[in-house]
Design an enzyme around this catalytic site. Structure first.
Site, mmCIF file in Angstrom:
data_model
loop_
_atom_site.group_PDB
_atom_site.id
_atom_site.type_symbol
_atom_site.label_atom_id
_atom_site.label_comp_id
_atom_site.label_asym_id
_atom_site.label_seq_id
_atom_site.Cartn_x
_atom_site.Cartn_y
_atom_site.Cartn_z
ATOM 1 N N GLU A 60 -7.310 -5.380 -2.867
ATOM 2 C CA GLU A 60 -6.613 -4.556 -1.867
ATOM 3 C C GLU A 60 -7.200 -4.778 -0.474
ATOM 4 O OE1 GLU A 60 -3.913 -3.364 -2.772
ATOM 5 O OE2 GLU A 60 -4.197 -3.391 -4.946
ATOM 6 N N GLU A 112 0.565 -11.208 -0.739
ATOM 7 C CA GLU A 112 -0.121 -11.422 -2.012
ATOM 8 C C GLU A 112 -1.101 -12.590 -1.891
ATOM 9 O OE1 GLU A 112 0.420 -9.048 -4.039
ATOM 10 O OE2 GLU A 112 -0.832 -9.776 -5.692
ATOM 11 N N HIS A 127 -5.320 -7.506 1.164
ATOM 12 C CA HIS A 127 -4.108 -6.981 1.815
ATOM 13 C C HIS A 127 -4.466 -6.294 3.137
ATOM 14 C CE1 HIS A 127 -1.186 -7.774 -1.343
ATOM 15 N NE2 HIS A 127 -1.873 -7.108 -2.249
#
Lengths: 494, 494
Positions: free
Chosen positions: B264, B293, B267
């Protein structure tokens, strides 16, 4: 769809936007990382702007003119609230709203420094701008609503509240409170000094939080529709079906967080008790800040700081915190200690109204133009001397202590004291209606009294004015009598 | 103001609304009490509706037609993005959007029960409705954008992505992966079994969280503009300057939370690295789900699961968790264990693409109408057998495992595998550009590689297509080559 139904749809959207603002505002104070502040400000300004645009769109005016609510009094009250909100929104030109928003943001920043340095002169120019713009807005709103500028300001926080209601009540309090305070202090000093307890520090945050939750649930807070968290300044916020209160913890002293939780729970019960059939409509919202403050002070001052509550709470606190000296008497004495001080937010219930009366007199005079802003410090200190017998040593502990005026919240202060008076008056009525009230509280059972508040206040939402709700609930108009009786009984009777 | 400037203002408001939705959505998954779910749904639908109304207002169309962005390529790209968003928004009639939203809400609910009972027949009628409405929307959008229905779906998540890009890449992977997987498994079974370590359970949540934060900060997550919290399903969300990632903790195993945080954070670095000059404008947003992604998988698969990272992380983990067996080799073996399984989200990087290829083939055939929904379970199981050699025992572990199709997210799956391929290709290019990369990682220094990603990907935002950004960053078009080389080198080379 009829015009009225179209309006209900519009106001449901406005309410959803308001809920979004409520959660974002809670998030800003509880969760948001510092670096997001500027962007969050822009996001919230966008939501506010959209709300304003929807409310003031030309077709809204046209719908409001031809809407027919039919015979249902709630629909009629709903339409009246819609019209009031619309009139207020269109009364002030957009560029004035924006100017005031910018000026108060700037002034709040300046105020933080000025307060820290006790430097009123540093704040004066910016505060003057905020006052001038506030007055300009109040004049415009007042013209639209046929109100004086100061009444237009009061009406923003407390729809229907007027200076001619407040003035005689505050005059009476201002006359009676100084000698009453002296009597309370004499009586208090004649008693043996309260020991250091109850309990023994430290009171771990986790234990305080768990105990706070227990108390919230005991009085009826619905945890499936709300939260308890931590913030610098305790508040009750959030959204519909999502009422969020906050507190702050001091491991040296459990009482501020505990009483803070109780206070905010009073606000929360009001929000959670609003009529579900009117969720999202103006008539289904809380009536105003006096009513809101009455609910928090009912729970904190009338219920929690009572001998009955102390006898319920002391054993529960002993289980929660351990240590010694958990007599209900020691707890009650701690919760009812009276001590005149400079800081409003730290004041006890006996000295609190004096802080408000001073601010009310000064702010209304400044809005009227009969007191110049540059003369505020001197006038402020004179009123504190007269009402509390205290000599304000510096403006940090004087007229610079509150954020309200720099933020443009003129006309807000009265609701704090009016809420205290309303709470006392509601408590007298509740006691008359519920003969077992005191013993229920001793047993930690609050269902009856909260049920009484629901019927008398919460479920009426904005279907009537503050004054009507108080009169219906208590059988008489709002006054200082019940509050003064309450103070005499609690502090002078034994 | 020019037409273009007026549009920038409009899209800034839309972006602010999007930020509000981002925080409210985070709040729903992390903070919101259960009882607020229905009302929060209404609030979010209102914000979505307002955003759609602003975007599709008649004057927006007119402004888009006459806007002139001038010579600046970013302004030109910004206007192109505005037009794309507008075209998509007006292509699908409002009642179809609403019907799909309701059908997918209902279908998601049914799916939860159907998955638990492994009962595809119970889901079939509702999923058919969602598929039909999705296809209807895809046909409408496809007509507006001159795309086939399935390309119109792909394009929603990954602007510019087309089936004729994906098909040859996935065909190649589908041919090569089964034998590659067999070789990896043979090699793995020939090695000594990995011991139970490193470390010894329990790994306290507080220690895992503190370690996660250390790792986030080590790779450059800006904690003043983001948060780490807990949710059932880990995600990266939040808003501009307020990027919030979540994870979930298992005290028996620290790796899932740790690698989840790293994933995460990948991201989040993308979001935090977007160009500030274009904040709030379409061209300033992340390019699409494949690119997103690729950033999470770059950090998780290419960086964190490498021998170099293991030799940096193992001593840090030993300090964080104590216990024994913290050799970098043991950690690396744990992080690169390959095991074919039924569940996509639990899959390792070698078997993961097979799960995606199967779903891509099946969903595109269903959208084309060449595969009937009722035949999905059989077709799904046949593809899993062919690609992974596994016999799916029940639909719970087969075609019912994912929420995507019930939610109406057809055309989303490919980005997961395309992201993995992109990450591998970016890693090859970064390694060529940064000869010291491996030893920097060993020292726990990530500034250079994250700086490279910023320039190559983050700062380009939506100023070019996914394919252009990949080609510019790596010198060649997106393909499976780098990924296959990566798998061979990591799993078969020593």
């Amino acid at each position: 769809m009829t015009a009225y139904e179209t309006l209900e749809r519009l106001f449901a959207r406005l309410s959803a936007l308001g809920d979004a603002q409520g959660v974002l505002s809670w998030d800003r104070d509880v969760m948001m990382p510092d670096g997001a502040a500027e962007r969050r400000g822009a996001t919230m300004a966008t939501l506010e702007g959209l709300r304003h645009e929807l409310l003031t769109a030309p077709e809204t005016q046209e719908l409001l003119e031809r809407a027919d609510p039919g015979d249902d009094p709630w629909r009629a009250a709903n339409l009246a609230e819609m019209r009031r909100l619309h009139t207020r929104a269109v009364a002030v030109p957009g560029d004035l709203v924006e100017a005031l928003s910018k000026a108060s943001s700037r002034c709040e920043m300046i105020w933080r420094g000025a307060r820290a340095n006790s430097d009123f002169a540093a704040l004066l120019p910016d505060l003057q701008v905020v006052l001038d713009l506030t007055r300009e807005g109040a004049v415009a709103t007042g013209e639209a609503l046929s109100l004086s500028p100061y009444d237009a300001l009061l009406d923003a926080f407390d729809p229907g509240m007027r200076r001619d209601v407040i003035a005689p009540i505050f005059d009476k309090l201002g006359r009676e409170l100084p000698s009453l305070l002296q009597a309370v202090l004499d009586r208090q000093s004649a008693r043996s000094n309260a020991e250091a307890g109850p309990g023994r520090a430290p009171f771990p945050v986790a234990a305080q939080e768990a105990f706070g939750r227990t108390m919230m649930e005991a009085v009826g807070f619905d945890m499936t529709r709300g939260r308890l968290d931590v913030s610098t300044h305790p508040f009750c916020g959030g959204a519909t079906d999502d009422v969020r209160i906050t507190t702050r913890y001091d491991e040296a002293n459990f009482l501020p967080a505990f009483l803070g939780v109780v206070h905010e729970t009073g606000h929360a019960l009001y929000e959670q008790g609003l009529p579900r059939a009117w969720t999202g409509q103006p008539v289904g919202t809380a009536r105003g800040m006096t009513m809101h403050e009455s609910q928090s002070l009912f729970l904190e001052m009338q219920i929690a700081r009572s001998p009955a509550f102390a006898s319920f709470a002391a054993p529960a606190m002993e289980r929660a915190f351990g240590g010694e000296g958990w007599s209900s008497d020691a707890l009650y004495r701690r919760m009812t200690n009276v001590e005149p001080g400079f800081i409003r937010v730290d004041a006890d219930e006996v000295t609190y109204p004096a802080h408000i009366i001073a601010r009310y007199e000064l702010e209304s005079a400044m809005v009227d133009g009969t007191l110049a802003l540059r003369d505020l410090p001197e006038a402020f200190n004179a009123r504190i001397k007269a009402l509390l017998g205290l000599t304000v040593p510096d403006d940090r502990r004087g007229c610079l202590q509150d954020i309200h005026w720099p933020l443009g919240l003129w006309g807000y202060f009265p609701c704090y004291a009016l809420g205290a008076l309303t709470a006392a008056q509601l408590k007298e009525a509740a006691t008359a209606a519920l003969p077992d009230l005191d013993s229920s509280i001793r047993r930690g059972e609050f269902g009856d009294v909260v049920g009484w508040l629901r019927k008398a206040v919460h479920e009426r939402a904005s279907s009537a004015s503050t004054m009507e709700i108080i009169a219906d609930a208590t059988g008489r108009p709002l006054g200082a009598g019940a509050y003064l009786r309450h103070i005499r009984e609690r502090y002078l009777a034994d």
